[in-house]
Design a protein around this motif. Structure first.
Motif, PDB file in Angstrom:
ATOM      1  N   ASN A  94      11.175 -36.586  -6.235  1.00  0.00           N
ATOM      2  CA  ASN A  94      10.262 -36.558  -5.001  1.00  0.00           C
ATOM      3  C   ASN A  94       8.887 -35.827  -5.627  1.00  0.00           C
ATOM      4  OD1 ASN A  94       8.678 -35.574  -2.806  1.00  0.00           O
ATOM      5  ND2 ASN A  94      10.593 -34.742  -1.677  1.00  0.00           N
ATOM      6  N   THR A  96       5.932 -35.568  -4.313  1.00  0.00           N
ATOM      7  CA  THR A  96       5.119 -34.722  -3.501  1.00  0.00           C
ATOM      8  C   THR A  96       5.669 -33.479  -3.695  1.00  0.00           C
ATOM      9  OG1 THR A  96       4.739 -36.691  -2.073  1.00  0.00           O
ATOM     10  CG2 THR A  96       4.443 -34.489  -1.176  1.00  0.00           C
ATOM     11  N   ASP A  99       4.755 -32.179  -6.979  1.00  0.00           N
ATOM     12  CA  ASP A  99       3.218 -31.710  -7.016  1.00  0.00           C
ATOM     13  C   ASP A  99       2.943 -30.561  -6.434  1.00  0.00           C
ATOM     14  OD1 ASP A  99       2.615 -34.141  -8.442  1.00  0.00           O
ATOM     15  OD2 ASP A  99       1.981 -35.506  -6.780  1.00  0.00           O
ATOM     16  N   ASN A 100       3.361 -30.583  -5.142  1.00  0.00           N
ATOM     17  CA  ASN A 100       3.341 -28.880  -4.262  1.00  0.00           C
ATOM     18  C   ASN A 100       3.671 -27.939  -4.996  1.00  0.00           C
ATOM     19  OD1 ASN A 100       1.907 -30.294  -2.283  1.00  0.00           O
ATOM     20  ND2 ASN A 100       3.891 -30.659  -1.208  1.00  0.00           N
TER      21      ASN A 100
END
Length: 181
Positions: A94, A96, A99-100
């Motif tokens: 995942n 995203t 990155d978070n």
């Protein structure tokens, strides 16, 4: 009366417990090497603090601040070497979430080049960034100053402890320093 108090406190206690456990879960996930992070790096004491540069190629801006474990407020970890290739090859489950979680992380390691020890500190996911730092005493106007030398292997320059000295020494290259590694 006790029954009413218990009835009101029970949901509140459950909510506090759930929030506490979710915070713990987030913390565990962020440190379990799913994201390629290893040990937290300790920045040498002589590098810690705020440094200034007015060099035209100051690749991290005009001001850089190191604490015991951060650069410009971002925590520095050792990094599993395979995480960057996994990231660029689409092998992250995942991206995203990845990155978070890692947006405020930097990777760090010591690097020896041309008989000098450098601290290499880069964004968590980067391609050939090579931000190298080392503190080196230099004489400026007859006084000894610690200077934070930086190099990206293609260019380099200096950071100083004061804005005034940084402005005075703008774009100056010390003669016995190899900025291009």
């Amino acid at each position: 009366m006790i029954f009413m108090l218990t009835r009101k406190l029970l949901p509140l206690s459950a909510m506090v417990l759930a929030l506490g456990l979710s915070g713990l879960t987030t913390h565990v996930n962020a440190t379990d090497n799913t994201y390629g992070n290893g040990a937290i790096i300790t920045v040498p004491k002589k590098m810690q603090g705020t440094w200034y540069s007015y060099d035209r190629n100051a690749h991290n801006g005009r001001k850089i601040t190191f604490t015991a474990h951060t650069v410009n407020g971002k925590i520095i970890y050792t990094q599993d070497k395979s995480i960057i290739s996994d990231y660029f090859n689409g092998n992250i489950q995942n991206q995203t979430d990845f990155d978070n979680v890692t947006k405020n992380w930097m990777s760090g390691q010591t690097t020896k080049m041309k008989n000098h020890l450098f601290y290499e500190i880069n964004p968590w996911i980067s391609f050939e960034n090579w931000s190298l730092y080392r503190v080196m005493p230099q004489k400026i106007n007859g006084k000894k100053h610690n200077v934070l030398l930086y190099s990206s292997r293609y260019d380099g320059g200096n950071y100083y402890r004061s804005k005034k000295l940084a402005k005075q020494m703008k774009n100056y290259k010390f003669k016995k320093v190899d900025y291009h590694l």
